[in-house]
Design a protein around this motif. Structure first.
Motif, PDB file in Angstrom:
ATOM      1  N   ALA A  19       0.786  -1.267   0.064  1.00  0.00           N
ATOM      2  CA  ALA A  19       0.093   0.011   0.106  1.00  0.00           C
ATOM      3  C   ALA A  19       0.890   1.056   0.074  1.00  0.00           C
ATOM      4  O   ALA A  19       0.452   2.082  -0.696  1.00  0.00           O
ATOM      5  CB  ALA A  19      -1.078   0.045   1.128  1.00  0.00           C
ATOM      6  N   GLY A  20       1.935   1.354   0.897  1.00  0.00           N
ATOM      7  CA  GLY A  20       2.792   2.398   0.916  1.00  0.00           C
ATOM      8  C   GLY A  20       3.710   2.589  -0.496  1.00  0.00           C
ATOM      9  O   GLY A  20       3.611   3.643  -1.039  1.00  0.00           O
ATOM     10  N   GLY A  21       4.062   1.333  -1.014  1.00  0.00           N
ATOM     11  CA  GLY A  21       4.679   1.559  -2.500  1.00  0.00           C
ATOM     12  C   GLY A  21       3.922   1.780  -3.510  1.00  0.00           C
ATOM     13  O   GLY A  21       4.072   2.741  -4.450  1.00  0.00           O
ATOM     14  N   ALA A  22       2.581   1.548  -3.553  1.00  0.00           N
ATOM     15  CA  ALA A  22       1.450   1.931  -4.558  1.00  0.00           C
ATOM     16  C   ALA A  22       1.113   3.251  -4.265  1.00  0.00           C
ATOM     17  O   ALA A  22       1.078   3.954  -5.503  1.00  0.00           O
ATOM     18  CB  ALA A  22       0.452   0.814  -4.404  1.00  0.00           C
ATOM     19  N   THR A  23       1.141   3.986  -3.225  1.00  0.00           N
ATOM     20  CA  THR A  23       0.806   5.200  -3.008  1.00  0.00           C
ATOM     21  C   THR A  23       2.088   5.969  -3.527  1.00  0.00           C
ATOM     22  O   THR A  23       1.944   7.274  -4.448  1.00  0.00           O
ATOM     23  CB  THR A  23       0.665   5.591  -1.598  1.00  0.00           C
ATOM     24  OG1 THR A  23      -0.748   4.719  -0.891  1.00  0.00           O
ATOM     25  CG2 THR A  23       0.306   6.960  -1.311  1.00  0.00           C
ATOM     26  N   PHE A  24       3.146   5.611  -3.275  1.00  0.00           N
ATOM     27  CA  PHE A  24       4.399   6.431  -3.511  1.00  0.00           C
ATOM     28  C   PHE A  24       4.558   6.240  -5.433  1.00  0.00           C
ATOM     29  O   PHE A  24       4.742   7.657  -5.944  1.00  0.00           O
ATOM     30  CB  PHE A  24       5.556   5.878  -3.187  1.00  0.00           C
ATOM     31  CG  PHE A  24       7.152   6.251  -3.577  1.00  0.00           C
ATOM     32  CD1 PHE A  24       7.650   7.597  -3.238  1.00  0.00           C
ATOM     33  CD2 PHE A  24       7.717   5.654  -4.712  1.00  0.00           C
ATOM     34  CE1 PHE A  24       8.658   8.274  -3.711  1.00  0.00           C
ATOM     35  CE2 PHE A  24       8.811   6.281  -5.088  1.00  0.00           C
ATOM     36  CZ  PHE A  24       9.461   7.297  -4.536  1.00  0.00           C
ATOM     37  N   ALA A  25       4.258   5.361  -5.803  1.00  0.00           N
ATOM     38  CA  ALA A  25       4.323   5.144  -7.210  1.00  0.00           C
ATOM     39  C   ALA A  25       3.118   5.894  -8.017  1.00  0.00           C
ATOM     40  O   ALA A  25       3.260   6.842  -9.129  1.00  0.00           O
ATOM     41  CB  ALA A  25       4.453   3.824  -7.765  1.00  0.00           C
TER      42      ALA A  25
END
Length: 343
Positions: free
Chosen positions: A63-69
């Motif tokens: 979830a954090g990585g998807a938000t960043f990208a």
């Protein structure tokens, strides 16, 4: 449908997965001083989530990585403005995870008590602060024209945010009690089942107040429907637990958390971080998103790898589906450490 909307929905699904799965992990950890009566029973609780907790945590990383990208502006404002509570959550998760790994490394009562306390605190802090964080995200925080958070920690500790923290705390504790009743047998099962009803009633009262408040502040028709369904699912879960139907009770709390989180995202859309300073400064799915090319590549990656991850995690749950009881826990020899994996 625009890819920005698709990725907003996918991020909502990732958070739903995290809270529904890691939620019962937190609940088991918080109930460690309450449900077991001796060290063998505590080891039973450790083993109920021992094969699952690390896989459940993957959801928040994705979830954090998807938000960043997908939404780099959202990620930047969120992680800079909420730096201290997110840091506290991270430290608590590290301490909690160490408890799973190190409790069995030494046959000493003080050693085990210290790691048990670490598990309790490491479960309590995220269960509370995740609710505080999401309540503030939905209600809005002070953001200026440069997309920077202009508040501080005390800005987040407002009545609505704190109530959100109490809601997640009680819901996760109820979810954990339902899971213990479903996953264990004997006296532990009966104690957890009785406790889940009492916790569920407390969670229902607080959750209804919070969801009505959230709907009044920033709700939509979709969020209202989701909140009503979440309340009905919780009532059904409590009724099932009272009748001793642990499977349906666990499904009920699972659905409650999923619908409540979905309702919060419905209430948030199309914003990703509303600004209480000025509506013109709010971050939206359009203004905070990455380029179309980035979202396209991410979509293909998600289409290919998401089924693989879901299949693997489903297989893990299937393998470790049986109930545990004290007779499954091997005795500890004073001269030997605990067996590997028998926390």
């Amino acid at each position: 449908m625009e890819l920005t909307t698709v990725w907003f929905a996918l991020i909502a699904v990732l958070w739903i997965g995290y809270f529904t799965l890691e939620g019962f992990d937190f609940g088991v950890g918080m109930l460690l001083p309450v449900v077991p009566r001796n060290d063998t029973e505590r080891r039973v609780l450790y083993n109920t989530v021992g094969p699952l907790w690390d896989g459940n945590e993957v959801w928040v990383l994705v979830a954090g990585g998807a938000t960043f990208a997908a939404f780099p502006e959202w990620y930047a404002t969120l992680f800079s403005g909420f730096y201290l509570p997110l840091l506290l959550i991270l430290v608590a998760l590290i301490v909690r995870n160490l408890a799973f790994e190190y409790r069995a490394k030494k046959d000493d009562d003080v050693w085990r008590r210290n790691w048990d306390l670490s598990l309790v605190i490491g479960s309590f802090v995220p269960a509370l602060l995740w609710g505080v964080a999401f309540a503030n995200i939905v209600a809005g925080v002070p953001i200026n024209g440069d997309k920077e958070f202009t508040g501080n920690l005390f800005t987040l500790l407002n009545p609505f945010g704190l109530l959100g923290g109490v809601v997640t705390l009680l819901l996760f504790a109820t979810h954990g009690a339902m899971f213990i009743a479903l996953k264990t047998d004997g006296e532990i099962r009966h104690r957890a089942g009785a406790l889940s009803v009492r916790l569920g009633l407390a969670a229902a009262v607080v959750a209804v107040v919070f969801l009505v408040w959230a709907q009044a502040k920033t709700g939509s028709v979709s969020s209202g429907v989701a909140f009503v369904l979440a309340a009905l699912a919780l009532v059904g879960a409590i009724g099932a637990a009272w009748k001793g139907r642990e499977g349906w009770a666990f499904i009920g709390t699972f659905a409650t958390i999923a619908l409540a989180v979905a309702g919060l995202f419905f209430a948030l859309f199309p914003d990703v971080m509303p600004s209480t300073t000025s509506a013109a400064y709010s971050l939206t799915t359009t203004s905070a998103s990455a380029t179309g090319y980035t979202l396209t590549v991410m979509t293909w990656v998600a289409v290919i790898f998401t089924p693989v991850v879901l299949a693997y995690q489903a297989w893990t749950y299937w393998v470790f589906r049986k109930r545990l009881s004290t007779h499954h826990i091997p005795p500890v020899s004073p001269a030997e450490p605990l067996p590997a994996g028998a926390a």
